[in-house]
Write a protein that holds these residues in place. Structure first.
Motif, mmCIF file in Angstrom:
data_model
loop_
_atom_site.group_PDB
_atom_site.id
_atom_site.type_symbol
_atom_site.label_atom_id
_atom_site.label_comp_id
_atom_site.label_asym_id
_atom_site.label_seq_id
_atom_site.Cartn_x
_atom_site.Cartn_y
_atom_site.Cartn_z
ATOM 1 N N ALA A 113 0.896 -1.318 -0.040
ATOM 2 C CA ALA A 113 0.058 -0.094 -0.097
ATOM 3 C C ALA A 113 0.861 1.305 -0.082
ATOM 4 C CB ALA A 113 -0.798 0.051 1.243
ATOM 5 N N VAL A 114 1.547 1.538 -0.992
ATOM 6 C CA VAL A 114 2.531 2.528 -1.267
ATOM 7 C C VAL A 114 2.056 3.024 -2.675
ATOM 8 C CG1 VAL A 114 4.179 1.715 0.370
ATOM 9 C CG2 VAL A 114 4.237 1.289 -2.058
ATOM 10 N N THR A 115 2.428 4.609 -2.751
ATOM 11 C CA THR A 115 2.499 5.163 -3.881
ATOM 12 C C THR A 115 3.584 4.681 -5.152
ATOM 13 O OG1 THR A 115 1.728 7.181 -2.799
ATOM 14 C CG2 THR A 115 2.065 7.585 -5.139
ATOM 15 N N GLU A 116 4.578 4.556 -4.522
ATOM 16 C CA GLU A 116 5.887 4.121 -5.258
ATOM 17 C C GLU A 116 6.439 2.986 -4.758
ATOM 18 O OE1 GLU A 116 8.572 5.717 -8.260
ATOM 19 O OE2 GLU A 116 7.441 7.271 -7.047
ATOM 20 N N GLU A 117 6.493 1.881 -5.386
ATOM 21 C CA GLU A 117 7.381 0.547 -4.962
ATOM 22 C C GLU A 117 8.749 1.063 -5.256
ATOM 23 O OE1 GLU A 117 5.739 -2.960 -6.716
ATOM 24 O OE2 GLU A 117 4.132 -2.559 -5.195
ATOM 25 N N LEU A 118 9.676 0.442 -4.150
ATOM 26 C CA LEU A 118 11.021 0.876 -4.363
ATOM 27 C C LEU A 118 11.997 -0.337 -4.333
ATOM 28 C CD1 LEU A 118 10.933 3.726 -1.508
ATOM 29 C CD2 LEU A 118 10.812 4.093 -3.924
ATOM 30 N N THR A 119 13.173 -0.321 -4.975
ATOM 31 C CA THR A 119 14.097 -1.325 -5.083
ATOM 32 C C THR A 119 15.377 -0.665 -4.813
ATOM 33 O OG1 THR A 119 12.756 -2.648 -6.482
ATOM 34 C CG2 THR A 119 14.980 -3.271 -6.242
ATOM 35 N N PRO B 225 16.530 5.768 9.099
ATOM 36 C CA PRO B 225 15.011 5.616 9.518
ATOM 37 C C PRO B 225 14.032 4.882 9.023
ATOM 38 C CG PRO B 225 16.527 7.671 9.931
ATOM 39 C CD PRO B 225 17.185 7.049 8.897
ATOM 40 N N PHE B 226 13.154 4.393 9.749
ATOM 41 C CA PHE B 226 11.870 3.813 9.182
ATOM 42 C C PHE B 226 11.105 4.922 8.346
ATOM 43 C CE2 PHE B 226 7.628 2.410 8.561
ATOM 44 C CZ PHE B 226 7.777 1.192 8.413
ATOM 45 N N SER B 227 11.287 6.177 9.080
ATOM 46 C CA SER B 227 10.428 7.206 8.464
ATOM 47 C C SER B 227 10.756 7.898 7.019
ATOM 48 C CB SER B 227 10.384 8.411 9.263
ATOM 49 O OG SER B 227 11.701 8.621 9.840
ATOM 50 N N GLU B 228 12.160 7.532 6.922
ATOM 51 C CA GLU B 228 12.732 7.914 5.492
ATOM 52 C C GLU B 228 12.077 7.267 4.411
ATOM 53 O OE1 GLU B 228 15.341 10.590 5.799
ATOM 54 O OE2 GLU B 228 15.126 10.288 3.665
ATOM 55 N N ILE B 229 11.948 5.852 4.530
ATOM 56 C CA ILE B 229 11.249 4.982 3.761
ATOM 57 C C ILE B 229 9.787 5.187 3.477
ATOM 58 C CG2 ILE B 229 10.665 2.548 3.402
ATOM 59 C CD1 ILE B 229 13.829 3.341 3.165
ATOM 60 N N VAL C 134 17.064 -8.391 6.420
ATOM 61 C CA VAL C 134 15.618 -7.981 5.723
ATOM 62 C C VAL C 134 15.910 -7.560 4.138
ATOM 63 C CG1 VAL C 134 16.194 -5.411 6.373
ATOM 64 C CG2 VAL C 134 13.793 -6.031 6.178
ATOM 65 N N THR C 135 15.004 -8.067 3.654
ATOM 66 C CA THR C 135 15.005 -8.132 2.205
ATOM 67 C C THR C 135 13.789 -7.020 1.665
ATOM 68 O OG1 THR C 135 13.551 -10.030 2.110
ATOM 69 C CG2 THR C 135 16.058 -10.053 1.700
ATOM 70 N N GLY C 136 12.735 -6.810 2.498
ATOM 71 C CA GLY C 136 11.693 -6.029 2.037
ATOM 72 C C GLY C 136 10.653 -5.611 3.128
ATOM 73 N N VAL C 137 10.019 -4.528 2.930
ATOM 74 C CA VAL C 137 8.989 -4.251 3.765
ATOM 75 C C VAL C 137 7.843 -4.097 2.750
ATOM 76 C CG1 VAL C 137 8.389 -2.238 5.214
ATOM 77 C CG2 VAL C 137 10.759 -2.748 4.837
ATOM 78 N N GLU C 138 6.493 -4.662 3.648
ATOM 79 C CA GLU C 138 5.254 -4.652 2.760
ATOM 80 C C GLU C 138 4.222 -3.868 3.596
ATOM 81 O OE1 GLU C 138 3.644 -8.739 2.347
ATOM 82 O OE2 GLU C 138 2.185 -8.121 1.266
ATOM 83 N N PHE C 139 3.854 -3.106 3.123
ATOM 84 C CA PHE C 139 2.680 -2.149 3.737
ATOM 85 C C PHE C 139 1.276 -2.684 3.385
ATOM 86 C CE2 PHE C 139 6.280 0.786 3.564
ATOM 87 C CZ PHE C 139 6.282 1.280 4.689
ATOM 88 N N LEU C 140 0.531 -2.772 4.587
ATOM 89 C CA LEU C 140 -0.666 -3.634 4.349
ATOM 90 C C LEU C 140 -1.865 -2.777 4.999
ATOM 91 C CD1 LEU C 140 0.580 -6.803 6.009
ATOM 92 C CD2 LEU C 140 -0.043 -6.560 3.350
ATOM 93 N N THR C 141 -3.003 -3.137 4.466
ATOM 94 C CA THR C 141 -4.292 -2.479 5.088
ATOM 95 C C THR C 141 -4.889 -3.203 6.172
ATOM 96 O OG1 THR C 141 -5.548 -3.244 3.422
ATOM 97 C CG2 THR C 141 -4.764 -0.986 3.109
ATOM 98 N N GLU C 142 -4.517 -4.405 6.310
ATOM 99 C CA GLU C 142 -5.104 -5.404 7.215
ATOM 100 C C GLU C 142 -3.818 -6.090 8.064
ATOM 101 O OE1 GLU C 142 -8.473 -5.602 7.680
ATOM 102 O OE2 GLU C 142 -8.847 -4.393 6.001
ATOM 103 N N PRO C 143 -4.277 -6.205 9.277
ATOM 104 C CA PRO C 143 -3.145 -6.744 9.999
ATOM 105 C C PRO C 143 -3.046 -8.225 9.466
ATOM 106 C CG PRO C 143 -5.207 -6.641 11.418
ATOM 107 C CD PRO C 143 -5.340 -5.913 10.082
ATOM 108 N N THR C 144 -1.636 -8.719 9.939
ATOM 109 C CA THR C 144 -1.258 -10.069 9.693
ATOM 110 C C THR C 144 -0.225 -10.406 10.721
ATOM 111 O OG1 THR C 144 -0.809 -11.927 7.935
ATOM 112 C CG2 THR C 144 0.529 -9.482 7.826
#
Ligand SMILES: Nc1nc2c(c(=O)[nH]1)N[C@H]1C(S)=C(S)[C@@H](COP(=O)(O)O)O[C@H]1N2
Ligand SMILES: [Mo]
Length: 204
Positions: A57-63, A98-102, A172-182
């Motif tokens: 759930a992001v505007t811009e996927e990043l790599t 920082p997480f906020s930077e991402i 860590v290889t990735g961060v996934e943003f979600l609208t529902e908890p998991t």
């Protein structure tokens, strides 16, 4: 010193005051060692082909390549580290992004409220977005002035000083943003979803 470590070290070891009376959380004992705890050993990661990805759930996927990630704005902080198995290590010096930077770079969607971290050994761990978007949550690549050792999650790991350390994914290889908890790896296996050390939230 790593080439990216700045001279300024922010002290976050007073973070406990927001949660409890004592710096050492209840039921913990202090150690000067830095034990290694991994579900299945240290995966081998090629720094040349390693990628750090941001999606969901992001505007811009990043790599990012490792080199590009290490070029992002970074901070160095002194933090305490609390393992759910009962040891705490004070005064870890972590350097990272920082997480906020991402969040800023990915443009997290308005309805994003949860995060799932992914790691090279198949590990995952989840947190609410608000528990990540705060000082202290870093994508760490430096420890005590050197590169973060592979056993401790190098090239990049997450640190979460306000939570038990299983909330900090090594490799860590990735961060996934979600609208529902998991739930992540240990959260599905009985460890606490919330993991506040000063409330001894060890089991779910
Ligand atoms: N990818 C990954 N991250 C992980 C783990 C793991 O097994 N795999 N173990 C977690 C647990 S239970 C703890 S206590 C800390 C341990 O970090 P350390 O080995 O640097 O002390 O990493 C956490 N992050
Ligand atoms: Mo742990």
């Amino acid at each position: 010193m790593t080439e990216h470590e700045t001279d300024a070290v922010t002290d976050l070891t007073d973070l406990y005051a927001a949660y409890g009376e004592e710096r050492l959380p209840p039921g913990q004992r202090q150690t000067d060692r830095f034990p290694v705890l991994s579900k299945s050993g240290t995966p081998s990661i090629d720094p040349e082909t390693y990628r750090f990805e941001v999606w969901g759930a992001v505007t811009e996927e990043l790599t990012y390549s490792l080199a590009a990630f290490r070029d992002l704005p970074s901070v160095t902080q002194r933090q305490d580290f609390h393992c759910v198995t009962g040891w705490s290590k004070f005064d870890c010096r972590f350097t990272g992004v920082p997480f906020s930077e991402i969040i800023d770079r990915a443009g997290v969607s308005d309805d994003a409220a949860h995060v799932l971290f992914h790691a090279a050994d198949g590990y995952t761990t989840n947190l609410p977005l608000e528990a990540c978007d705060r000082e202290g949550v870093l994508f760490t690549y430096g420890y005590d002035g050197d590169d973060l050792p592979p056993d401790h999650g190098g090239p990049i790991r997450v640190v979460t000083p306000h939570k038990y350390a299983y909330k900090g994914a090594k490799w860590v290889t990735g961060v996934e943003f979600l609208t529902e908890p998991t739930l992540g790896y240990w959260e599905r296996r009985g460890y606490s979803d919330t993991a506040n050390p000063w409330n001894e939230e060890r089991y779910g």
